[in-house]
Design an enzyme around this catalytic site. Structure first.
Site: not given
Length: 364
Positions: A50, A339, A342
């Protein structure tokens, strides 16, 4: 916002002559570009998880997605693209930092243009890892499939620009691989499958073997400048503080030690492999120490909060639990994390500015 002046001395060889180039760099938190004058990078190519996924997961049947508000609120037009942050990702800042382009698109983006292929794409999939089991558990794109996507990308390049120009682009591009975090945090420490067979050292050794094999696979396809990210301080990620950090949400020492052990083995094997691959530069980008420095000294980097994310209360929200109903912090530029897992766009910007000078010295 932080500002730094410093000088870099580049040493390089051309033919039988050695050259030295002194370049002054001014960093102002905006992804400065400072390649040597005789160097150009045609494209940036990314694999992994990610941290480098700009939206490849959007059409997957998985909970690991970010193609909805408030993700992307600071991206172009406030558009959620599938990037796991409020704006630009590490991949975007790398594309700019190497003088290629402003944004690194997802290979599976249906709106991608042929012109985008010439300057690079990301095959990364949020939730992926070196261990094939990690991608299976998260229902995302494994590295093996990302490699197959890269092969198709090369075929498209050859059709677009011809065999020779495609070879030039592949050989002179810079390749980034980000994996390892999910292997530990969403696989090894949650499910018993790997823990029943491996201790932390054994599992880390297995992951390093997967990483070295992957480097050699993309090398066979023409990659010659390869960067592998280490794992970050896993125990200091907000969600891990919440789950395993106790009442005061301290950094989880066990997870950080696992990351340090893995990173040490990874670095050693990269140095060994780099000496065996002809005309190839392989480097490790340290995610651990720069992030520890930012976490422990936030004000030095213009930040205020490093132990929770901006979205919601910031201690557990990620993916679908960070949504349009979530309250947001007042100023995400003061937060390292967007968040609970991340980094924010600002966090990515700061980090890339910290590591890019050393990467350039390692690659050119």
């Amino acid at each position: 916002m932080f500002s730094v002046y410093f000088f870099i001395i580049f040493s390089f060889s051309y033919g039988s002559h050695s050259h030295f180039l002194v370049t002054s760099v001014y960093l102002h938190g905006n992804g400065a570009t400072y390649l040597p004058d005789n160097v150009s990078v045609p494209a940036i190519i990314a694999f992994g998880d990610s941290l480098l996924d700009p939206g490849n997961n959007n059409r997957l049947m998985t909970f690991t997605k970010a193609n909805f508000p408030p993700y992307g609120k600071d991206f172009v037009g406030g558009k959620p693209t599938g990037r796991f942050t409020n704006g630009k990702t590490l991949g975007d800042f790398l594309a700019k930092g190497f003088g290629v382009k402003e944004y690194l698109p997802a290979y599976l983006d249906p709106s991608i243009k042929d012109s985008d292929l010439l300057t690079g794409v990301s095959f990364a999939s949020g939730g992926s890892g070196y261990d094939p089991l990690t991608s299976t558990l998260a229902v995302v794109i494994p590295l093996s499939v990302q490699l197959e996507m890269f092969k198709k990308y090369i075929s498209k390049l050859k059709i677009k620009v011809g065999e020779e120009q495609a070879k030039h682009i592949i050989a002179n591009s810079v390749y980034f691989i980000s994996a390892g975090s999910n292997d530990f945090l969403t696989n090894y420490y949650i499910y018993p499958i790997r823990r029943l067979r491996y201790d932390v050292f054994g599992y880390g050794k297995m992951l390093v073997k997967f990483a070295m094999d992957y480097i050699q696979e993309i090398h066979k396809l023409g990659a010659r400048r390869i960067v592998v990210f280490s794992t970050p301080p896993l125990g200091c990620i907000p969600i891990e503080r919440t789950i395993a950090g106790g009442l005061h949400r301290k950094c989880v020492d066990k997870y950080n030690k696992a990351a340090q052990l893995f990173n040490s083995m990874l670095k050693q094997e990269i140095l060994f492999l780099a000496g065996r691959l002809p005309e190839t530069r392989v480097a490790m980008a340290d995610l651990y120490n720069p992030l520890i420095s930012i976490i422990e000294n936030p004000h030095q980097y213009g930040l205020e909060v490093t132990d929770r994310g901006c979205c919601g209360i910031g201690i557990i929200e990620m993916s679908f639990s960070c949504n349009k109903l979530s309250k947001l912090c007042r100023d995400d530029s003061k937060f390292l994390f967007w968040d609970s897992l991340h980094p924010t766009e600002k966090g990515c910007d700061i980090y890339i500015n910290l590591i890019l000078p050393n990467l350039l010295k390692s690659l050119f």
